[in-house]
Design an enzyme around this catalytic site. Structure first.
Site, PDB file in Angstrom:
ATOM      1  CB  THR A  12      -1.023  -0.018   1.161  1.00 26.71           C
ATOM      2  OG1 THR A  12      -1.939   1.043   0.973  1.00 26.71           O
ATOM      3  CG2 THR A  12      -0.385   0.105   2.525  1.00 26.71           C
ATOM      4  CB  CYS A  18      -3.783   6.306   5.906  1.00 27.59           C
ATOM      5  SG  CYS A  18      -4.757   7.461   4.966  1.00 27.59           S
ATOM      6  CG  HIS A  35      -4.729   2.422   3.075  1.00 27.02           C
ATOM      7  ND1 HIS A  35      -3.894   2.788   2.055  1.00 27.02           N
ATOM      8  CD2 HIS A  35      -4.993   3.560   3.758  1.00 27.02           C
ATOM      9  CE1 HIS A  35      -3.669   4.096   2.120  1.00 27.02           C
ATOM     10  NE2 HIS A  35      -4.332   4.580   3.143  1.00 27.02           N
TER      11      HIS A  35
END
Lengths: 149, 208
Positions: A12, A18, A35
């Site tokens: 990712t 995040c 995620h």
């Protein structure tokens, strides 16, 4: 959320505030990479459960358990939760990264999942690689050496 | 109708925002031109409302490193404004102001950073001044914050701040033409939804 079984690598990109979570069941060589962007799901329709720490973790666990994963064997590694911009005066942006870290920790504890490693906080963006075969995670950041954990 | 997310906007409302985007970007280019003391023109700006993934691809992928100047708006309109400065634009600014460009972002020292922050701040302020003048509203801006990092993470800031309400970003991109070179520039305006509704009502296009 991406899930795979066997010798695969999940990625990712550019995690800022995040958080990326690598779920791993070593016996099945089953792994999932989630995620999340925000700490708590307050959507009325709950159309995007995977965007939030609470509903995202539970949904990922549900899908992994459907494939035969067991919570007693499962481990998680997390990365992200940085603070990208520092606004003078402190009035600025709610520190979403920090809130994400706290929320993820609390929910993993409540769901009885062992947190094996973390690369969180600070102010750098991270790209997270997760080798599902070995369970190894790696973080790549701009201008820094790769960190394996 | 009160908008609950960006997807619900009518074509008239989107056109209005596009117009605001043009005027704002025009003002930003003028400000940049005055600051640099040379002619800066803009090509027709593109206003797009798109999802995070689409926005990331549009400005060149999540891992590309870029400089971002961020300002938070408050007052009659709340939200975030972001100026994403690619290396070409950075070099035009630095070569003109300081007489020396850079090969990569790692060479940015304090003086260079401060020049970029100031330019970003002036462009954003010019944009917001145009917008608030047009709508007759008052908008306060915070001191600018600066970061050099992967642009995926920089763009995620407005997404995360207002992500509970919408999955869409409003981006305004236009190319600046300076010294015969065309360089991409991106200004991103992410109002919160309450403010977006307020703005559209002020401009008289909300069919309430």
């Amino acid at each position: 959320m991406k899930m795979t079984q066997g010798e695969n690598v999940l990625v990712t990109y550019a995690l800022g505030s995040c958080i990326g979570l690598c779920f791993h069941d070593p016996r099945l060589k089953l792994g999932a990479l989630l995620h999340i962007m925000l700490p708590i799901n307050m959507e009325t329709g709950r159309t995007h459960p995977l965007k939030y720490a609470d509903t995202g973790i539970r949904e990922t666990l549900r899908q992994m358990e459907a494939k035969g994963a067991m919570r007693s064997r499962m481990t998680v590694k997390i990365a992200g939760g940085a603070k990208m911009f520092e606004i003078a005066g402190g009035s600025g942006l709610g520190n979403i990264g920090q809130r994400n870290i706290e929320s993820v920790n609390a929910i993993l504890k409540r769901e009885n999942i062992r947190l094996l490693g973390q690369e969180v906080g600070g102010k750098v963006a991270r790209t997270l690689f997760f080798d599902v075969g070995s369970g190894q995670a790696c973080v790549r950041s701009y201008g820094q050496k790769d960190i394996f954990f | 109708m009160t908008i609950k997310n960006y997807e619900q906007m009518s074509s008239l409302e989107i056109d209005t925002l596009r117009e605001i985007g043009s005027i704002g970007t025009g003002n930003a280019a003028t400000a940049l031109s005055q600051m640099l003391g040379k002619e800066v023109r803009i090509t027709l700006p593109e206003v797009r409302i798109m999802g995070y993934n689409e926005a990331i691809e549009w400005i060149g992928g999540p891992e590309a490193v870029t400089a971002g100047v961020l300002v938070k708006m408050s007052g009659d309109m709340g939200g975030i404004m972001l100026s994403v400065q690619k290396l070409e634009l950075v070099n035009i600014i630095l070569e003109t102001m300081l007489g020396k460009g850079i090969q990569s972002y790692e060479e940015l020292a304090e003086l260079e950073q401060s020049a970029l922050i100031e330019i970003g701040n002036i462009m954003i302020s010019a944009f917001v001044t145009a917008l608030s003048g047009l709508a007759g509203i008052n908008v306060n801006l915070t001191v600018p914050a600066f970061a050099v990092d992967m642009q995926g993470a920089i763009l995620a800031v407005p997404m995360a701040e207002y992500g509970g309400m919408s999955d869409y970003l409003m981006t305004i991109g236009g190319n600046f033409v300076c010294d015969g070179k065309e360089v991409p520039s991106h200004l991103m305006l992410s109002p919160d939804l309450r403010s977006l509704n307020f703005l559209l009502r002020k401009l008289g296009v909300s069919n309430e």
